[in-house]
Motif scaffolding. Sequence first.
Motif, PDB file in Angstrom:
ATOM      1  N   GLU A 176       0.825  -1.305  -0.147  1.00  0.00           N
ATOM      2  CA  GLU A 176      -0.111   0.038  -0.049  1.00  0.00           C
ATOM      3  C   GLU A 176       0.695   1.309  -0.157  1.00  0.00           C
ATOM      4  O   GLU A 176       0.620   2.255  -0.761  1.00  0.00           O
ATOM      5  N   GLN A 177       2.029   1.329   0.780  1.00  0.00           N
ATOM      6  CA  GLN A 177       2.845   2.443   0.761  1.00  0.00           C
ATOM      7  C   GLN A 177       3.568   2.741  -0.497  1.00  0.00           C
ATOM      8  O   GLN A 177       3.573   3.776  -1.191  1.00  0.00           O
ATOM      9  N   TRP A 178       4.056   1.417  -1.276  1.00  0.00           N
ATOM     10  CA  TRP A 178       4.716   1.609  -2.459  1.00  0.00           C
ATOM     11  C   TRP A 178       3.456   1.957  -3.329  1.00  0.00           C
ATOM     12  O   TRP A 178       3.940   2.895  -4.550  1.00  0.00           O
ATOM     13  N   TRP A 179       2.413   1.614  -3.477  1.00  0.00           N
ATOM     14  CA  TRP A 179       1.373   2.019  -4.554  1.00  0.00           C
ATOM     15  C   TRP A 179       0.971   3.377  -4.389  1.00  0.00           C
ATOM     16  O   TRP A 179       0.707   4.099  -5.273  1.00  0.00           O
ATOM     17  N   ALA A 180       0.994   3.836  -3.171  1.00  0.00           N
ATOM     18  CA  ALA A 180       0.870   5.475  -2.890  1.00  0.00           C
ATOM     19  C   ALA A 180       1.708   6.271  -3.391  1.00  0.00           C
ATOM     20  O   ALA A 180       1.761   7.414  -4.231  1.00  0.00           O
ATOM     21  N   GLN A 181       3.159   5.802  -3.184  1.00  0.00           N
ATOM     22  CA  GLN A 181       4.277   6.710  -3.707  1.00  0.00           C
ATOM     23  C   GLN A 181       4.450   6.399  -5.282  1.00  0.00           C
ATOM     24  O   GLN A 181       4.875   7.468  -6.234  1.00  0.00           O
ATOM     25  N   TRP A 182       4.102   5.236  -5.699  1.00  0.00           N
ATOM     26  CA  TRP A 182       3.824   5.141  -7.180  1.00  0.00           C
ATOM     27  C   TRP A 182       3.069   6.091  -7.842  1.00  0.00           C
ATOM     28  O   TRP A 182       3.475   6.776  -8.822  1.00  0.00           O
ATOM     29  N   ASN A 183       1.866   6.440  -7.412  1.00  0.00           N
ATOM     30  CA  ASN A 183       1.012   7.229  -7.848  1.00  0.00           C
ATOM     31  C   ASN A 183       1.435   8.627  -7.863  1.00  0.00           C
ATOM     32  O   ASN A 183       1.246   9.381  -8.691  1.00  0.00           O
ATOM     33  N   GLN A 184       2.047   9.003  -6.733  1.00  0.00           N
ATOM     34  CA  GLN A 184       2.502  10.491  -6.471  1.00  0.00           C
ATOM     35  C   GLN A 184       3.659  10.532  -7.707  1.00  0.00           C
ATOM     36  O   GLN A 184       3.597  11.717  -8.235  1.00  0.00           O
ATOM     37  N   ARG A 185       4.395   9.595  -7.754  1.00  0.00           N
ATOM     38  CA  ARG A 185       5.385   9.855  -8.922  1.00  0.00           C
ATOM     39  C   ARG A 185       4.813   9.999 -10.062  1.00  0.00           C
ATOM     40  O   ARG A 185       5.165  10.969 -11.042  1.00  0.00           O
ATOM     41  N   LEU A 186       3.975   9.333 -10.578  1.00  0.00           N
ATOM     42  CA  LEU A 186       3.044   9.536 -11.909  1.00  0.00           C
ATOM     43  C   LEU A 186       2.482  10.621 -11.938  1.00  0.00           C
ATOM     44  O   LEU A 186       2.406  11.440 -13.147  1.00  0.00           O
ATOM     45  N   GLU A 187       1.791  11.335 -10.915  1.00  0.00           N
ATOM     46  CA  GLU A 187       1.233  12.780 -10.878  1.00  0.00           C
ATOM     47  C   GLU A 187       2.319  13.583 -11.204  1.00  0.00           C
ATOM     48  O   GLU A 187       2.110  14.501 -11.893  1.00  0.00           O
ATOM     49  N   ALA A 188       3.332  13.366 -10.580  1.00  0.00           N
ATOM     50  CA  ALA A 188       4.453  14.331 -10.997  1.00  0.00           C
ATOM     51  C   ALA A 188       5.017  14.408 -12.411  1.00  0.00           C
ATOM     52  O   ALA A 188       5.543  15.527 -12.643  1.00  0.00           O
ATOM     53  N   LEU A 189       4.728  13.344 -13.022  1.00  0.00           N
ATOM     54  CA  LEU A 189       5.273  13.265 -14.336  1.00  0.00           C
ATOM     55  C   LEU A 189       4.005  13.654 -15.521  1.00  0.00           C
ATOM     56  O   LEU A 189       4.431  13.747 -16.641  1.00  0.00           O
ATOM     57  N   GLN A 190       2.962  14.381 -14.709  1.00  0.00           N
ATOM     58  CA  GLN A 190       1.916  14.793 -15.584  1.00  0.00           C
ATOM     59  C   GLN A 190       2.304  15.876 -16.219  1.00  0.00           C
ATOM     60  O   GLN A 190       3.018  16.857 -15.839  1.00  0.00           O
ATOM     61  N   GLY A 191       2.454  15.703 -17.659  1.00  0.00           N
ATOM     62  CA  GLY A 191       3.032  16.928 -18.548  1.00  0.00           C
ATOM     63  C   GLY A 191       3.909  16.069 -19.597  1.00  0.00           C
ATOM     64  O   GLY A 191       3.528  15.654 -20.900  1.00  0.00           O
ATOM     65  N   PRO A 192       4.971  15.628 -19.241  1.00  0.00           N
ATOM     66  CA  PRO A 192       5.847  14.622 -20.207  1.00  0.00           C
ATOM     67  C   PRO A 192       4.982  13.505 -20.439  1.00  0.00           C
ATOM     68  O   PRO A 192       5.063  12.854 -21.474  1.00  0.00           O
ATOM     69  N   LEU A 193       4.276  13.013 -19.452  1.00  0.00           N
ATOM     70  CA  LEU A 193       3.448  11.853 -19.537  1.00  0.00           C
ATOM     71  C   LEU A 193       1.869  12.258 -19.538  1.00  0.00           C
ATOM     72  O   LEU A 193       1.496  12.935 -18.724  1.00  0.00           O
ATOM     73  N   ALA A 194       1.018  11.523 -20.088  1.00  0.00           N
ATOM     74  CA  ALA A 194      -0.407  11.747 -20.022  1.00  0.00           C
ATOM     75  C   ALA A 194      -1.057  10.425 -19.922  1.00  0.00           C
ATOM     76  O   ALA A 194      -0.538   9.436 -20.467  1.00  0.00           O
ATOM     77  N   PHE A 195      -2.091  10.289 -18.966  1.00  0.00           N
ATOM     78  CA  PHE A 195      -3.013   8.978 -18.835  1.00  0.00           C
ATOM     79  C   PHE A 195      -4.371   9.356 -19.181  1.00  0.00           C
ATOM     80  O   PHE A 195      -4.892  10.140 -18.598  1.00  0.00           O
ATOM     81  N   ASP A 196      -4.993   8.399 -20.038  1.00  0.00           N
ATOM     82  CA  ASP A 196      -6.395   8.439 -20.260  1.00  0.00           C
ATOM     83  C   ASP A 196      -7.090   7.740 -19.124  1.00  0.00           C
ATOM     84  O   ASP A 196      -8.419   8.050 -18.707  1.00  0.00           O
ATOM     85  N   ALA A 197      -6.422   6.990 -18.313  1.00  0.00           N
ATOM     86  CA  ALA A 197      -7.228   6.281 -17.104  1.00  0.00           C
ATOM     87  C   ALA A 197      -6.371   6.070 -15.926  1.00  0.00           C
ATOM     88  O   ALA A 197      -5.227   5.933 -16.211  1.00  0.00           O
ATOM     89  N   PRO A 198      -6.957   5.929 -14.698  1.00  0.00           N
ATOM     90  CA  PRO A 198      -5.980   5.728 -13.856  1.00  0.00           C
ATOM     91  C   PRO A 198      -5.430   4.328 -13.470  1.00  0.00           C
ATOM     92  O   PRO A 198      -6.089   3.481 -14.103  1.00  0.00           O
ATOM     93  N   PRO A 199      -4.138   3.990 -12.982  1.00  0.00           N
ATOM     94  CA  PRO A 199      -3.681   2.907 -13.097  1.00  0.00           C
ATOM     95  C   PRO A 199      -4.323   1.858 -12.159  1.00  0.00           C
ATOM     96  O   PRO A 199      -5.052   2.491 -11.140  1.00  0.00           O
ATOM     97  N   GLU A 200      -4.365   0.568 -12.568  1.00  0.00           N
ATOM     98  CA  GLU A 200      -4.927  -0.391 -11.371  1.00  0.00           C
ATOM     99  C   GLU A 200      -4.067  -1.386 -11.070  1.00  0.00           C
ATOM    100  O   GLU A 200      -2.901  -1.674 -11.889  1.00  0.00           O
ATOM    101  N   LEU A 201      -4.072  -1.878  -9.616  1.00  0.00           N
ATOM    102  CA  LEU A 201      -3.082  -2.741  -9.202  1.00  0.00           C
ATOM    103  C   LEU A 201      -3.625  -4.112  -9.151  1.00  0.00           C
ATOM    104  O   LEU A 201      -5.038  -4.344  -8.475  1.00  0.00           O
ATOM    105  N   VAL A 202      -3.201  -5.105  -9.700  1.00  0.00           N
ATOM    106  CA  VAL A 202      -3.567  -6.602  -9.745  1.00  0.00           C
ATOM    107  C   VAL A 202      -2.549  -7.532  -9.085  1.00  0.00           C
ATOM    108  O   VAL A 202      -1.549  -7.438  -9.417  1.00  0.00           O
ATOM    109  N   PRO A 203      -3.052  -8.238  -8.204  1.00  0.00           N
ATOM    110  CA  PRO A 203      -2.132  -9.371  -7.351  1.00  0.00           C
ATOM    111  C   PRO A 203      -1.895 -10.359  -8.197  1.00  0.00           C
ATOM    112  O   PRO A 203      -3.172 -10.961  -8.794  1.00  0.00           O
ATOM    113  N   LEU A 204      -0.742 -10.819  -8.337  1.00  0.00           N
ATOM    114  CA  LEU A 204      -0.568 -11.925  -9.359  1.00  0.00           C
ATOM    115  C   LEU A 204      -0.133 -13.311  -8.634  1.00  0.00           C
ATOM    116  O   LEU A 204      -0.044 -14.262  -9.207  1.00  0.00           O
ATOM    117  N   GLY A 205      -0.367 -13.164  -7.473  1.00  0.00           N
ATOM    118  CA  GLY A 205       0.219 -14.557  -6.583  1.00  0.00           C
ATOM    119  C   GLY A 205       1.775 -14.404  -6.108  1.00  0.00           C
ATOM    120  O   GLY A 205       2.497 -13.517  -6.920  1.00  0.00           O
TER     121      GLY A 205
END
Length: 773
Positions: free
Chosen positions: A180-209
């Motif tokens: 959960e901590q990593w996921w929050a930091q990941w989304n913060q980093r993606l948010e900081a990249l808005q501009g050079p990067l653009a997203f049409d949909a928010p990312p989703e996290l899926v457990p793989l086992g």
Amino acid sequence: MAAGLLLAAGLASTQEITQGRYQVLELEGDLEWASGPPELISMESREQVTVRALRAFGRLPEAYSRLALELRGQGVDLFSAGPAEVRDLLTRARSGDLNVDPGMLEGLLALLEDRDYLDWAPLSPGDTVTLTDQTPFRGQGEVVLETESGERQRFATREDDRPGLQEAPADALVLPEPVEQWWAQWNQRLEALQGPLAFDAPPELVPLGDGRFQTRLASVAVRVPWPREGYDDSWIPLDGVAVTVGPFEDERIPFQVSLPSEASVVTEEGERLARLDLSAPRLEGLWADDLGVMLETRFTMGPSAMTVGYGPSPDAEVDHPQDHGRRFDAESPRRIAVDGMDVMLDLQDSGAGLFSGPLAMEIKGLDMVSMTDQSMVTLGRLAFRVDYQGMDLAALATLSEHTATPERLMEQDPAELLADTLKAMGGFESAFELSELLISGPEDHQSFRLSGGRAQTGFVPSANDELHRDLWAGMSVKGWAFEDGNRHERVQFKAGSAAMEGRLEGVSPKALLHLGMQSMMTGEVEEDVVLGMAREILGGLALTMSLDDARGVFMDGEGEILDSGDVKNFHLNLGLEELDGPAPSLHLDYAHGGVAPFAAAMPSFPHELFPGGVALVVKADGLPSGFLADADVVEGLRTGRLDPMGVLLEQLVNNASRLDIPELAIEFPEGQIRVSGQGRAQQADETGPNRVSGEWDVSIHHLDALAEPLLATASEDERQQINAMVVMLKMLAETPESDDPGSIHQYHIQADSLGQIWVNGNDLAPLLEGLNQ
């Protein structure tokens, strides 16, 4: 994880699993999958299964065939019935409206609704199964499947009445705390990249086992500059980018990134400007969550290319710019291709939390083609590597936090901040290499060739002080050739090899900071402060240069040489050592041979007087620089209170200064001059004062030939002086026996600072005295 299960009863025909072989990695709940005749499974997915279809595929028990024949006498066509029709017949039988055993219809309805006419098997971890988009499932739970290519995905049964498994959504998961901590930091980093990067949909996290998770970046796009007016906002959409991370066993988190093999450069209006074809792109690495940095990264890619051209849509073919009305930059490339690329970062803990390791990139076989389909650039190999040494990543992260804002930066003591930064940075050495480079210009006779080239830099702690630094930068090339021009004239330069490197040893950043701070605060630096710190700033310096087999030629349109210059070889090695001590030393090694300058550069200089070859070796110990750190001496020299020659002599004697010239050879087209010897400072004894003395051996080969070009260009008075000098040199010389008598004139010279001078045993002091008078 149980809270994340999406439960549903009944059968499920997947719509989200593509055809292929899968391995079951993890299963939560109970799920079964079915196999059977493909046509029957296709009918089942379309809800078109009837009793007649089961009979045709041999999947109908004989009792139900007899039941259908029995009902035909009552006007009922059971063979054409599906689950809904059998359910209606069961209602009629229970009400007495239909003369048939209700139990038989109940069994037939169960057969249809439970799909027991198919071959069912439970899913179990470790199974390998072949699935299609029509494979039926039944039960409830979640399953993690892995494709043959290694991609993992988690599916779950639905909550609604729609058939099929669905990809498990991130918001349905209960994540472990580190995830959960990593996921929050990941989304913060993606948010900081808005501009050079653009997203049409928010990312989703899926457990793989097995402790791993995957996030998909749906419709992510990278902004790119485009070298044409009107295409400022261009993008590279990257559909299907997936990042797999974990397991989260500690604060070192491995990751993998799945990248598309094809992408396009498109405008915001949806026009296609270029196509990217990537072969087997792969990105993986190791993230240090506690340090907030990447420790390991590896990106590899096979033969790949970018092709520039116009298409009306992202899916359209790329037309050649010349075949379309769109105006592309004529000087930009049409196609860029590489045989492969490899980027690698590998930082390892070398002890005590200090990290060392390389960051390296290699590109093989680059080929660039112009808009006119002409070769612009070809390159055999390009490689870049930085080797980091002893970086304290935790300390660097702390320093970054402490200096994040100007206010916090101003709170830090500059000297302490510099010391902490230097210790945390450690050192690095870098190298840049390329081979077989060819750059072709758009016009004839325009090219640049390089068989090989290398550039290197370094910034490492000095051996005697962890806060001092040794730094260097250099470059070398071989097989270098350059040509430019047109049909009227052109120029060519080439060299077999060339190299240059500069080194500074024992640099004191702290001393430089002190001088810089005083300059900022007072607007100037006091001279006594500079002199007092002179020995602290730098310990030594070195410069090396070399050039071999170099030639430059100017030609007309017919290829006739108008002017040329040559250097067969050139070498310089200069070093100053112990600059932080009272008596530095110097060494110089210089040589050039086969040098012929451009005539246009020296139009009036006699060719016979240009030294085509020179060799010089000098070594000096105990250089008289100690007075620079003595403010009283400097003040005395400035005011005239002290005699400069007296101060210099005292410094030479105190330092036991010595000058050695093992070789000085000057080659002229018609002669040669050679010199060797030494000079030294001597402490006064009972018989005399301090003095500087030296002994030198000089030989002049072909003295008359050397004098001829001087006489040819001199005035009458100058010729008289030259002739008198030649006569005196001949009188003082010794002439050894040789095949050419009189061609060599030798001199043994002894002199000192007291005015004494002997040449071949002849005291010249009286003669020089007379000349001075």
